[in-house]
Design a protein around this motif. Structure first.
Motif, PDB file in Angstrom:
ATOM      1  N   SER A   1       1.193  -1.009   0.343  1.00  0.00           N
ATOM      2  CA  SER A   1      -0.013  -0.103  -0.095  1.00  0.00           C
ATOM      3  C   SER A   1       0.934   1.229  -0.287  1.00  0.00           C
ATOM      4  O   SER A   1      -0.077   2.708  -0.029  1.00  0.00           O
ATOM      5  CB  SER A   1      -1.103   0.135   0.844  1.00  0.00           C
ATOM      6  N   TYR A   2       2.699   1.280   0.155  1.00  0.00           N
ATOM      7  CA  TYR A   2       3.033   2.408  -0.127  1.00  0.00           C
ATOM      8  C   TYR A   2       2.946   3.672  -1.350  1.00  0.00           C
ATOM      9  O   TYR A   2       2.568   2.908  -2.391  1.00  0.00           O
ATOM     10  CB  TYR A   2       4.369   2.292  -0.467  1.00  0.00           C
ATOM     11  N   ILE A   3       2.008   4.151  -0.721  1.00  0.00           N
ATOM     12  CA  ILE A   3       2.491   5.588  -1.935  1.00  0.00           C
ATOM     13  C   ILE A   3       3.343   6.750  -2.020  1.00  0.00           C
ATOM     14  O   ILE A   3       2.723   7.602  -0.590  1.00  0.00           O
ATOM     15  CB  ILE A   3       1.332   5.669  -1.742  1.00  0.00           C
ATOM     16  N   GLY A   4       4.553   7.060  -2.040  1.00  0.00           N
ATOM     17  CA  GLY A   4       5.060   8.247  -1.755  1.00  0.00           C
ATOM     18  C   GLY A   4       5.007   8.803  -3.242  1.00  0.00           C
ATOM     19  O   GLY A   4       4.556   9.402  -3.842  1.00  0.00           O
ATOM     20  N   ARG A   5       5.472  10.366  -2.612  1.00  0.00           N
ATOM     21  CA  ARG A   5       5.339  11.436  -3.559  1.00  0.00           C
ATOM     22  C   ARG A   5       6.530  12.629  -3.923  1.00  0.00           C
ATOM     23  O   ARG A   5       6.954  12.488  -2.628  1.00  0.00           O
ATOM     24  CB  ARG A   5       4.080  12.405  -3.168  1.00  0.00           C
ATOM     25  N   PHE A   6       6.490  13.256  -4.927  1.00  0.00           N
ATOM     26  CA  PHE A   6       7.860  14.133  -5.298  1.00  0.00           C
ATOM     27  C   PHE A   6       7.037  15.244  -5.378  1.00  0.00           C
ATOM     28  O   PHE A   6       6.276  15.363  -6.011  1.00  0.00           O
ATOM     29  CB  PHE A   6       8.673  13.717  -6.181  1.00  0.00           C
ATOM     30  N   ALA A   7       6.478  16.570  -4.264  1.00  0.00           N
ATOM     31  CA  ALA A   7       5.901  17.995  -4.525  1.00  0.00           C
ATOM     32  C   ALA A   7       6.548  19.239  -5.012  1.00  0.00           C
ATOM     33  O   ALA A   7       7.134  19.713  -3.829  1.00  0.00           O
ATOM     34  CB  ALA A   7       5.770  17.774  -3.359  1.00  0.00           C
ATOM     35  N   PRO A   8       7.569  19.367  -5.511  1.00  0.00           N
ATOM     36  CA  PRO A   8       8.301  20.122  -6.272  1.00  0.00           C
ATOM     37  C   PRO A   8       7.231  21.629  -6.126  1.00  0.00           C
ATOM     38  O   PRO A   8       6.324  21.612  -6.498  1.00  0.00           O
ATOM     39  CB  PRO A   8       9.104  20.265  -7.563  1.00  0.00           C
ATOM     40  N   SER A   9       7.837  22.726  -6.540  1.00  0.00           N
ATOM     41  CA  SER A   9       7.341  23.875  -6.080  1.00  0.00           C
ATOM     42  C   SER A   9       7.755  24.092  -7.366  1.00  0.00           C
ATOM     43  O   SER A   9       8.939  24.438  -7.710  1.00  0.00           O
ATOM     44  CB  SER A   9       7.700  25.315  -5.138  1.00  0.00           C
ATOM     45  N   PRO A  10       7.251  25.054  -8.471  1.00  0.00           N
ATOM     46  CA  PRO A  10       7.042  25.431  -9.617  1.00  0.00           C
ATOM     47  C   PRO A  10       8.086  27.092  -9.201  1.00  0.00           C
ATOM     48  O   PRO A  10       7.130  27.778 -10.210  1.00  0.00           O
ATOM     49  CB  PRO A  10       5.848  25.536 -10.504  1.00  0.00           C
ATOM     50  N   THR A  11       9.236  27.567  -8.886  1.00  0.00           N
ATOM     51  CA  THR A  11       9.267  28.258  -8.440  1.00  0.00           C
ATOM     52  C   THR A  11      10.605  28.655  -9.498  1.00  0.00           C
ATOM     53  O   THR A  11      10.963  29.902  -9.871  1.00  0.00           O
ATOM     54  CB  THR A  11      10.171  29.428  -7.453  1.00  0.00           C
ATOM     55  N   GLY A  12      11.306  27.592 -10.576  1.00  0.00           N
ATOM     56  CA  GLY A  12      12.458  27.864 -11.299  1.00  0.00           C
ATOM     57  C   GLY A  12      12.323  26.155 -11.752  1.00  0.00           C
ATOM     58  O   GLY A  12      11.639  25.228 -11.432  1.00  0.00           O
ATOM     59  N   PRO A  13      13.499  25.360 -11.955  1.00  0.00           N
ATOM     60  CA  PRO A  13      13.854  24.443 -12.641  1.00  0.00           C
ATOM     61  C   PRO A  13      14.461  23.453 -11.493  1.00  0.00           C
ATOM     62  O   PRO A  13      14.636  23.981 -10.556  1.00  0.00           O
ATOM     63  CB  PRO A  13      14.760  24.559 -14.023  1.00  0.00           C
ATOM     64  N   LEU A  14      14.631  22.470 -11.690  1.00  0.00           N
ATOM     65  CA  LEU A  14      14.991  21.917 -11.018  1.00  0.00           C
ATOM     66  C   LEU A  14      16.244  21.833 -10.352  1.00  0.00           C
ATOM     67  O   LEU A  14      17.049  22.364 -11.710  1.00  0.00           O
ATOM     68  CB  LEU A  14      14.979  20.276 -10.588  1.00  0.00           C
ATOM     69  N   HIS A  15      17.596  22.062  -9.148  1.00  0.00           N
ATOM     70  CA  HIS A  15      19.124  22.105  -8.511  1.00  0.00           C
ATOM     71  C   HIS A  15      19.358  20.610  -8.259  1.00  0.00           C
ATOM     72  O   HIS A  15      18.719  19.934  -8.829  1.00  0.00           O
ATOM     73  CB  HIS A  15      19.103  23.302  -8.370  1.00  0.00           C
ATOM     74  N   ALA A  16      20.452  20.487  -8.519  1.00  0.00           N
ATOM     75  CA  ALA A  16      21.320  19.090  -7.418  1.00  0.00           C
ATOM     76  C   ALA A  16      20.252  19.069  -6.187  1.00  0.00           C
ATOM     77  O   ALA A  16      20.342  17.572  -6.284  1.00  0.00           O
ATOM     78  CB  ALA A  16      22.827  19.816  -7.353  1.00  0.00           C
ATOM     79  N   GLY A  17      20.309  20.070  -5.311  1.00  0.00           N
ATOM     80  CA  GLY A  17      20.014  20.139  -3.988  1.00  0.00           C
ATOM     81  C   GLY A  17      18.235  19.085  -4.371  1.00  0.00           C
ATOM     82  O   GLY A  17      17.803  17.827  -4.046  1.00  0.00           O
ATOM     83  N   SER A  18      17.235  19.886  -5.227  1.00  0.00           N
ATOM     84  CA  SER A  18      16.091  19.162  -5.111  1.00  0.00           C
ATOM     85  C   SER A  18      15.591  17.926  -6.062  1.00  0.00           C
ATOM     86  O   SER A  18      15.191  16.568  -6.182  1.00  0.00           O
ATOM     87  CB  SER A  18      15.274  20.347  -5.988  1.00  0.00           C
ATOM     88  N   MET A  19      16.781  17.255  -7.030  1.00  0.00           N
ATOM     89  CA  MET A  19      17.415  16.107  -7.487  1.00  0.00           C
ATOM     90  C   MET A  19      16.974  14.908  -6.085  1.00  0.00           C
ATOM     91  O   MET A  19      17.035  13.939  -6.657  1.00  0.00           O
ATOM     92  CB  MET A  19      18.356  16.108  -8.996  1.00  0.00           C
ATOM     93  N   VAL A  20      18.156  15.436  -5.707  1.00  0.00           N
ATOM     94  CA  VAL A  20      18.778  13.742  -4.669  1.00  0.00           C
ATOM     95  C   VAL A  20      16.906  14.233  -4.268  1.00  0.00           C
ATOM     96  O   VAL A  20      16.563  12.774  -3.477  1.00  0.00           O
ATOM     97  CB  VAL A  20      19.641  14.758  -3.351  1.00  0.00           C
ATOM     98  N   ALA A  21      16.176  15.173  -3.399  1.00  0.00           N
ATOM     99  CA  ALA A  21      15.199  14.980  -2.959  1.00  0.00           C
ATOM    100  C   ALA A  21      14.396  13.624  -3.932  1.00  0.00           C
ATOM    101  O   ALA A  21      13.179  12.951  -4.021  1.00  0.00           O
ATOM    102  CB  ALA A  21      13.716  15.904  -2.818  1.00  0.00           C
ATOM    103  N   ALA A  22      14.483  14.188  -5.045  1.00  0.00           N
ATOM    104  CA  ALA A  22      13.244  13.207  -6.152  1.00  0.00           C
ATOM    105  C   ALA A  22      13.369  12.419  -6.156  1.00  0.00           C
ATOM    106  O   ALA A  22      13.190  11.181  -6.352  1.00  0.00           O
ATOM    107  CB  ALA A  22      13.081  14.050  -7.514  1.00  0.00           C
ATOM    108  N   LEU A  23      14.845  11.817  -6.795  1.00  0.00           N
ATOM    109  CA  LEU A  23      15.894  10.425  -6.015  1.00  0.00           C
ATOM    110  C   LEU A  23      15.561   9.524  -5.690  1.00  0.00           C
ATOM    111  O   LEU A  23      15.102   8.271  -5.712  1.00  0.00           O
ATOM    112  CB  LEU A  23      17.067  10.062  -7.394  1.00  0.00           C
ATOM    113  N   ALA A  24      15.566  10.641  -4.806  1.00  0.00           N
ATOM    114  CA  ALA A  24      15.311   9.666  -3.253  1.00  0.00           C
ATOM    115  C   ALA A  24      13.819   9.019  -2.947  1.00  0.00           C
ATOM    116  O   ALA A  24      13.114   7.985  -3.013  1.00  0.00           O
ATOM    117  CB  ALA A  24      15.606  10.323  -1.696  1.00  0.00           C
TER     118      ALA A  24
END
Length: 297
Positions: A4-27
């Motif tokens: 039943s696992y449901i996860g999510r990636f929830a970026p704010s569209p204040t600009g493109p992803l950077h290296a830090g936000s990619m870490v959270a997306a991948l994790a």
């Protein structure tokens, strides 16, 4: 592992992803895949004035370039004002939220009068001026009535955590004076609506967790499991962010982007294709967190 696992990636569209936000997306993607679960993407554009037109499309293309494909079409917060208002109305009806007439200047003046300074979270602690009424003033915002209690929670990486939200933050805003709903309310309502069971996000968001747990309790929603990932730091030692000029993630070489993000997470992956890289990273992630769970158990 729970089906039943449901996860999510929830970026704010204040600009493109950077290296830090990619870490959270991948994790977040790896954790969902390692648990045999679903992975969703939510565009957190509730703070409309800060959003950059077209940034959502750039973000979705960046994660797609890296093979991180959601299991459902993205959810946009800007389309869910009715749901947030319904949640706020419910809280107000039960006495859990109230209108506030205070401006930021009013709060600063009251804090100075009381001899207080900003909390360790860098916020102006709301002194509860309007808790018992508006005193003839017009309402500006709506706040949650925070109980006097310590909120405990356990992070899968950081371990046991506590926060006294009343002392550190005070009654926090649910709907702002400009009419936009606050992040705290929107994220809790959406996590509940999407059935999110696990939240994996950057460590800079850990301070939000206690507030969100209070809102989950107030709205009768379950509390997900939390894991906050390491931050990517800039040359000045501060968190890499759009605000301090972080460069947009270059996904023309998705393997390099993936391997760089994986290394921050303690994974050393190889492979000549995006698919091979993600397969190896998923296996390493699963092994890492099985070992962590045994140690903590």
């Amino acid at each position: 592992m729970p089906a039943s696992y449901i996860g999510r990636f929830a970026p704010s569209p204040t600009g493109p992803l950077h290296a830090g936000s990619m870490v959270a997306a991948l994790a977040s993607w790896l954790d969902a895949r390692a648990h045999g679960g679903r992975w969703l993407v939510r565009i957190e554009d509730v703070d409309v004035p800060r959003c950059v037109p077209g940034a959502d499309r750039v973000i979705l293309q960046q994660i797609a370039d890296c093979g991180l494909l959601p299991d459902e079409p993205p959810l946009y917060q800007s389309q869910r004002s009715a749901q947030y208002q319904q949640a706020l109305d419910d809280l107000v009806a039960r006495g859990r939220a109230y209108p506030c007439a205070c401006s930021r200047r009013d709060i600063e003046a009251e804090q100075q009068r009381l001899g207080r300074v900003k909390s360790r979270h860098g916020e102006l602690v709301y002194p509860g001026t309007c808790r018992d009424g508006l005193h003839g003033k017009a309402p500006r915002a709506w706040r949650l009535r925070v109980p006097a209690s310590i909120v405990p929670w356990t992070d899968r990486r950081l371990g046991p955590q506590t926060q006294d939200v009343e002392a550190d933050v005070g009654d926090f805003v649910l709907k702002r004076a400009d009419g936009y709903f606050a992040y705290q309310l929107a994220v809790v309502v959406d996590d509940g609506a999407q059935g999110i069971t696990h939240i994996v996000r950057g460590e800079d968001l850990a301070d939000n967790t206690a507030r969100q747990i209070l809102l989950q309790f107030a709205l009768g929603l379950p509390t997900p499991a939390y894991l906050h990932t390491p931050l990517v730091l800039g040359a000045n030692g501060e968190k890499l962010s759009k605000q301090n000029g972080a460069l947009a993630l270059d996904t023309r070489d998705p393997l390099l982007a993936l391997k760089t993000a994986a290394a921050v997470l303690g994974l050393q992956v190889s492979g000549t294709t995006v698919g091979d890289c993600l397969t190896a990273a998923t296996a390493q992630w699963a092994a890492l967190w099985r070992a962590t769970a045994k140690i903590q158990g």
